[in-house]
Design a protein around this motif. Structure first.
Motif, short mmCIF file in Angstrom:
data_model
loop_
_atom_site.label_atom_id
_atom_site.label_comp_id
_atom_site.label_asym_id
_atom_site.label_seq_id
_atom_site.Cartn_x
_atom_site.Cartn_y
_atom_site.Cartn_z
N ARG A 46 7.20 5.83 -2.34
CA ARG A 46 5.76 5.65 -2.51
C ARG A 46 5.27 6.33 -3.78
N ALA A 47 5.74 7.55 -4.02
CA ALA A 47 5.33 8.28 -5.22
C ALA A 47 5.85 7.59 -6.48
N GLY A 48 7.07 7.08 -6.44
CA GLY A 48 7.62 6.39 -7.60
C GLY A 48 6.86 5.12 -7.96
N GLY A 49 6.56 4.33 -6.96
CA GLY A 49 5.80 3.11 -7.21
C GLY A 49 4.40 3.40 -7.71
N ALA A 79 -5.53 4.42 -4.74
CA ALA A 79 -5.40 3.15 -4.02
C ALA A 79 -4.03 3.02 -3.36
N GLN A 80 -3.04 3.73 -3.88
CA GLN A 80 -1.69 3.70 -3.31
C GLN A 80 -1.48 4.82 -2.29
N ALA A 81 -2.56 5.49 -1.89
CA ALA A 81 -2.51 6.60 -0.92
C ALA A 81 -1.66 7.75 -1.43
N THR A 82 -1.78 8.03 -2.74
CA THR A 82 -1.09 9.15 -3.35
C THR A 82 -2.11 9.96 -4.14
#
Length: 144
Positions: A46-49, A79-82
């Protein structure tokens, strides 16, 4: 020897139960470790994307200056929940660090984006050339 016990028979009574309990305990520990590792892997992906997308967003907005580029990167990360940790823009090249959490685990991933060019000294910014002196950036603080 009527009614009596033969030697060796009955001595092992209940041993299978103990072994089953030990095996079940080991399996529970292994399953817990696998679940924990999968949470770490999920957080890393998730963090990489999100870091890649945020770096691309910042590189796309480099013309708006650091504020505009990092604001765009922060919006994409959110928006990516990060959470965006760091954003640096030098020319057309942006470097972004994003943090993601999954369960009790958190990970940070760095990503850079910029124009394509030849590799080497004549190409885009190399590793470490953007500098790491920029402190944490909160996504809602306008990138700075």
């Amino acid at each position: 020897m009527r009614g009596g016990r033969r030697r060796g028979v009955g001595r092992d009574r209940g041993a299978a139960t103990v072994w089953v309990v030990v095996v079940m305990a080991v399996l529970c520990v292994v399953c817990g470790a696998v679940l924990a590792m999968s949470q770490v892997i999920v957080a890393r992906h998730r963090a990489g994307g999100a870091a890649d997308l945020a770096a691309l967003a910042a590189a796309d907005r480099w013309g708006e200056g650091r504020e505009g580029a990092c604001d765009a990167a922060g919006r994409v990360a959110k928006a990516q929940a990060t959470r965006m940790v760091r954003c640096v823009v030098r020319g057309q090249v942006s470097a972004v660090t994003v943090s993601a959490e999954a369960g009790p685990f958190a990970t940070e991933v760095d990503s850079r984006a910029g124009p394509a060019g030849p590799a080497g000294p004549a190409g885009p910014v190399g590793p470490g050339e953007l500098g790491g002196s920029v402190g944490p950036v909160s996504p809602g603080a306008g990138g700075g």
